[in-house]
Design a protein around this motif. Structure first.
Motif, PDB file in Angstrom:
ATOM      1  N   SER A 149       0.850  -1.196   0.000  1.00  0.00           N
ATOM      2  CA  SER A 149       0.000   0.000   0.000  1.00  0.00           C
ATOM      3  C   SER A 149       0.880   1.238   0.000  1.00  0.00           C
ATOM      4  O   SER A 149       1.901   1.285   0.700  1.00  0.00           O
ATOM      5  CB  SER A 149      -0.903   0.026   1.235  1.00  0.00           C
ATOM      6  N   LEU A 150       0.464   2.230  -0.777  1.00  0.00           N
ATOM      7  CA  LEU A 150       1.216   3.469  -0.899  1.00  0.00           C
ATOM      8  C   LEU A 150       0.265   4.574  -1.318  1.00  0.00           C
ATOM      9  O   LEU A 150      -0.514   4.398  -2.260  1.00  0.00           O
ATOM     10  CB  LEU A 150       2.320   3.298  -1.954  1.00  0.00           C
ATOM     11  N   TRP A 151       0.330   5.711  -0.639  1.00  0.00           N
ATOM     12  CA  TRP A 151      -0.426   6.907  -1.033  1.00  0.00           C
ATOM     13  C   TRP A 151      -1.915   6.614  -1.257  1.00  0.00           C
ATOM     14  O   TRP A 151      -2.512   7.040  -2.240  1.00  0.00           O
ATOM     15  CB  TRP A 151       0.173   7.549  -2.290  1.00  0.00           C
ATOM     16  N   SER A 152      -2.528   5.900  -0.362  1.00  0.00           N
ATOM     17  CA  SER A 152      -3.958   5.557  -0.426  1.00  0.00           C
ATOM     18  C   SER A 152      -4.309   4.706  -1.632  1.00  0.00           C
ATOM     19  O   SER A 152      -5.448   4.711  -2.094  1.00  0.00           O
ATOM     20  CB  SER A 152      -4.817   6.820  -0.440  1.00  0.00           C
TER      21      SER A 152
ATOM     22  N   ILE B 216      15.344   0.534  -4.385  1.00  0.00           N
ATOM     23  CA  ILE B 216      15.395   1.654  -5.336  1.00  0.00           C
ATOM     24  C   ILE B 216      14.030   2.316  -5.436  1.00  0.00           C
ATOM     25  O   ILE B 216      13.918   3.544  -5.387  1.00  0.00           O
ATOM     26  CB  ILE B 216      15.884   1.156  -6.713  1.00  0.00           C
ATOM     27  N   ALA B 217      12.991   1.508  -5.576  1.00  0.00           N
ATOM     28  CA  ALA B 217      11.629   2.054  -5.669  1.00  0.00           C
ATOM     29  C   ALA B 217      11.291   2.885  -4.436  1.00  0.00           C
ATOM     30  O   ALA B 217      10.790   4.018  -4.551  1.00  0.00           O
ATOM     31  CB  ALA B 217      10.615   0.922  -5.840  1.00  0.00           C
ATOM     32  N   ASP B 218      11.577   2.348  -3.252  1.00  0.00           N
ATOM     33  CA  ASP B 218      11.276   3.083  -2.020  1.00  0.00           C
ATOM     34  C   ASP B 218      12.010   4.421  -1.968  1.00  0.00           C
ATOM     35  O   ASP B 218      11.441   5.427  -1.542  1.00  0.00           O
ATOM     36  CB  ASP B 218      11.633   2.244  -0.788  1.00  0.00           C
TER      37      ASP B 218
ATOM     38  N   GLU C 112      10.004   7.907  -1.934  1.00  0.00           N
ATOM     39  CA  GLU C 112      10.184   8.793  -0.779  1.00  0.00           C
ATOM     40  C   GLU C 112      10.573  10.191  -1.247  1.00  0.00           C
ATOM     41  O   GLU C 112      10.064  11.193  -0.740  1.00  0.00           O
ATOM     42  CB  GLU C 112      11.248   8.221   0.165  1.00  0.00           C
ATOM     43  N   ARG C 113      11.479  10.275  -2.218  1.00  0.00           N
ATOM     44  CA  ARG C 113      11.904  11.576  -2.741  1.00  0.00           C
ATOM     45  C   ARG C 113      10.721  12.326  -3.374  1.00  0.00           C
ATOM     46  O   ARG C 113      10.532  13.516  -3.135  1.00  0.00           O
ATOM     47  CB  ARG C 113      13.037  11.381  -3.768  1.00  0.00           C
TER      48      ARG C 113
END
Length: 186
Positions: free
Chosen positions: A13-16, A35-37, A41-42
């Motif tokens: 889950s990410l950003w709703s 890498i994805a994380d 995050e950036r």
């Protein structure tokens, strides 16, 4: 007999919404997820309307006079402004204040209007055309707020896929709430 491709998948889950990462080399999945994380995050730190330490919120008081912003936020704004121009303002990154006025001032999972997610709105005066981005100096009129929700997920998916293929060389598919990017060998 044709070889069967082996892939590895990670879902979270990410950003709703839901995120999915697929790579063509299962041994590279943990590094691909790292890498994805980092990329996600950036992007979130630059552009989230719901994170109090995000650049888009902490620098907002300076936008009317022009604020120097990070390369990440500048690139996200360039993409958002290009989308606004291409859609004749149908995709407008300056609706944050209007969205807040109708109650969408928290993560969508926390906002309901009689049991239904936030109502759609139409803006009679698009604000995107009054935004200026010169290099990394962003100027936004005081009556407008920036919301990159319509374009930042797609940009983030593209960035994640490009960086994974550049660093790991495997094929990759990234889906962020349905915004999908692919790169590398299939």
């Amino acid at each position: 007999m044709a070889a069967v491709a082996t892939v590895a998948t990670d879902d979270w889950s990410l950003w709703s919404t839901s995120a999915r990462l697929v790579v063509t080399d299962p041994a590279l999945l943990p590094e691909a997820r790292r890498i994805a994380d980092a990329v996600l995050e950036r992007v979130e730190l630059a552009s989230s309307r719901f994170r109090p330490d995000s650049e888009i919120l902490t620098k907002a008081p300076l936008f009317p006079v022009g604020a120097l912003v990070s390369g990440t936020l500048a690139e996200l704004m360039r993409l958002a402004l290009a989308s606004a121009a291409e859609t004749d303002g149908d995709v407008d990154p300056t609706l944050a204040n209007a969205l807040g006025a109708i109650g969408y001032d928290h993560d969508i999972r926390l906002i309901l209007d009689d049991g239904v997610p936030v109502r759609a709105i139409a803006s009679p005066r698009p604000g995107w055309a009054s935004v200026r981005l010169v290099g990394n100096r962003l100027t936004v009129p005081a009556h407008l707020g920036i919301d990159l929700g319509a374009t930042a997920k797609a940009a983030a998916a593209d960035q994640v896929a490009a960086r994974i293929v550049a660093e790991l060389g495997c094929g990759v598919l990234v889906s962020l709430g349905g915004d999908i990017a692919t790169a590398g060998p299939a």
